[in-house]
Scaffold this motif. Sequence first.
Motif, short mmCIF file in Angstrom:
data_model
loop_
_atom_site.label_atom_id
_atom_site.label_comp_id
_atom_site.label_asym_id
_atom_site.label_seq_id
_atom_site.Cartn_x
_atom_site.Cartn_y
_atom_site.Cartn_z
N LEU A 42 0.85 -1.19 0.00
CA LEU A 42 0.00 0.00 0.00
C LEU A 42 0.89 1.25 0.00
O LEU A 42 1.83 1.35 0.79
CB LEU A 42 -0.89 0.00 1.25
CG LEU A 42 -1.70 1.26 1.54
CD1 LEU A 42 -2.80 1.44 0.49
CD2 LEU A 42 -2.31 1.19 2.94
N PRO A 44 0.01 5.05 0.46
CA PRO A 44 -1.00 6.09 0.67
C PRO A 44 -0.51 7.45 0.19
O PRO A 44 0.67 7.77 0.25
CB PRO A 44 -1.20 6.07 2.18
CG PRO A 44 0.08 5.51 2.73
CD PRO A 44 0.59 4.56 1.71
N ILE A 106 -8.17 8.62 1.49
CA ILE A 106 -7.56 7.52 2.23
C ILE A 106 -8.39 7.14 3.45
O ILE A 106 -8.42 5.96 3.85
CB ILE A 106 -6.11 7.87 2.64
CG1 ILE A 106 -5.38 6.65 3.21
CG2 ILE A 106 -6.10 9.03 3.63
CD1 ILE A 106 -5.16 5.54 2.24
N ILE A 114 -7.41 -2.47 2.88
CA ILE A 114 -6.08 -2.26 3.45
C ILE A 114 -5.55 -3.56 4.04
O ILE A 114 -4.36 -3.88 3.92
CB ILE A 114 -6.13 -1.16 4.51
CG1 ILE A 114 -6.47 0.19 3.85
CG2 ILE A 114 -4.80 -1.06 5.26
CD1 ILE A 114 -6.62 1.34 4.82
N CYS A 120 3.41 -1.59 3.60
CA CYS A 120 3.03 -0.20 3.35
C CYS A 120 4.31 0.62 3.18
O CYS A 120 5.30 0.40 3.87
CB CYS A 120 2.20 0.34 4.51
SG CYS A 120 1.72 2.08 4.36
N ASP A 122 5.32 4.67 3.10
CA ASP A 122 4.78 5.99 3.43
C ASP A 122 5.91 7.02 3.42
O ASP A 122 6.67 7.13 4.38
CB ASP A 122 4.11 5.93 4.81
CG ASP A 122 3.40 7.21 5.23
OD1 ASP A 122 3.78 8.29 4.73
OD2 ASP A 122 2.49 7.12 6.05
N TYR A 137 -5.12 9.09 11.12
CA TYR A 137 -4.51 8.48 9.94
C TYR A 137 -3.78 7.20 10.30
O TYR A 137 -3.92 6.17 9.62
CB TYR A 137 -3.53 9.48 9.31
CG TYR A 137 -2.62 8.88 8.27
CD1 TYR A 137 -3.05 8.71 6.96
CD2 TYR A 137 -1.34 8.46 8.60
CE1 TYR A 137 -2.22 8.14 6.00
CE2 TYR A 137 -0.50 7.89 7.65
CZ TYR A 137 -0.94 7.74 6.36
OH TYR A 137 -0.12 7.17 5.42
N VAL A 141 -4.95 3.73 8.54
CA VAL A 141 -4.11 3.14 7.50
C VAL A 141 -3.30 1.96 8.02
O VAL A 141 -3.23 0.90 7.38
CB VAL A 141 -3.17 4.20 6.90
CG1 VAL A 141 -2.18 3.58 5.93
CG2 VAL A 141 -4.00 5.28 6.20
N TYR A 142 -2.70 2.11 9.18
CA TYR A 142 -1.84 1.05 9.70
C TYR A 142 -2.59 0.05 10.57
O TYR A 142 -2.18 -1.11 10.68
CB TYR A 142 -0.69 1.67 10.50
CG TYR A 142 0.30 2.41 9.66
CD1 TYR A 142 1.44 1.79 9.16
CD2 TYR A 142 0.11 3.75 9.35
CE1 TYR A 142 2.36 2.46 8.37
CE2 TYR A 142 1.02 4.45 8.56
CZ TYR A 142 2.14 3.80 8.08
OH TYR A 142 3.05 4.49 7.30
N SER A 151 6.25 -2.16 7.13
CA SER A 151 6.07 -0.84 6.54
C SER A 151 7.37 -0.06 6.62
O SER A 151 8.16 -0.23 7.57
CB SER A 151 4.97 -0.06 7.26
OG SER A 151 3.72 -0.73 7.18
#
Length: 222
Positions: A42, A44, A106, A114, A120, A122, A137, A141-142, A151
């Motif tokens: 992912l 974002p 998002i 997700i 991920c 970022d 966020y 997202v996480y 990530s």
Amino acid sequence: MDADFWLQRWQQGRTGFHQDRIEPMLARHWPTLGVAPGSTVLVPLCGKALDLIWLAEQGLQVMGVELSPLAAQQFFAEQGMQATQELTDYGVWWRHGQISILCADIFQVPATLIASCSACYDRAALVALPEPMRSRYAKAVYGPLPAASKSLLITVDYPQHERAGPPFAVSGDEVNTLFDPSWMQVQQLEKRDILAKEPKFLEQGVTRFETSTYALTRLPNA
């Protein structure tokens, strides 16, 4: 920092956050995460980052999420890719080969989508958000990422009172607060002083400008 702010930035061509090269910290540190080829990563707030190409070249399925349709259009056009488009309940999917960009907010992306990602990346998402939005966020997202997912997070830090974001300053202490050890393991991989390489920030009177790279590992739900 509402949606219109970012849509206007793309419409006006005010995209100084875009890099015309692969992010060096991505190429240096991503291989250390051990993300298996074929995994979905992912990205974002991906914009039209060339990092999407690099990740795909590592054998990964790349799922970018980007608010601006113009950014997605420019990405595929500049890469000479003929992307398909599919309208969904939460946004428009642009797809070509291993790379897809979902044009959506998002915060509106379903957690189940997700959760289908194994990793991920970022670089420009967390730092694009003011402090009141960052906790939301991180959870949106996480939080849905599966256990053992990896990530790579890149942040910047500077005296916030010396200039207005974005990018916004995110300290190491804040990273550790956002990603509580009860659900996320945080490892700082590198911290660099890059003020001398950022003339724009020097001109604005910024006295310290650092970038940090973190490896994050999602732990089982507490």
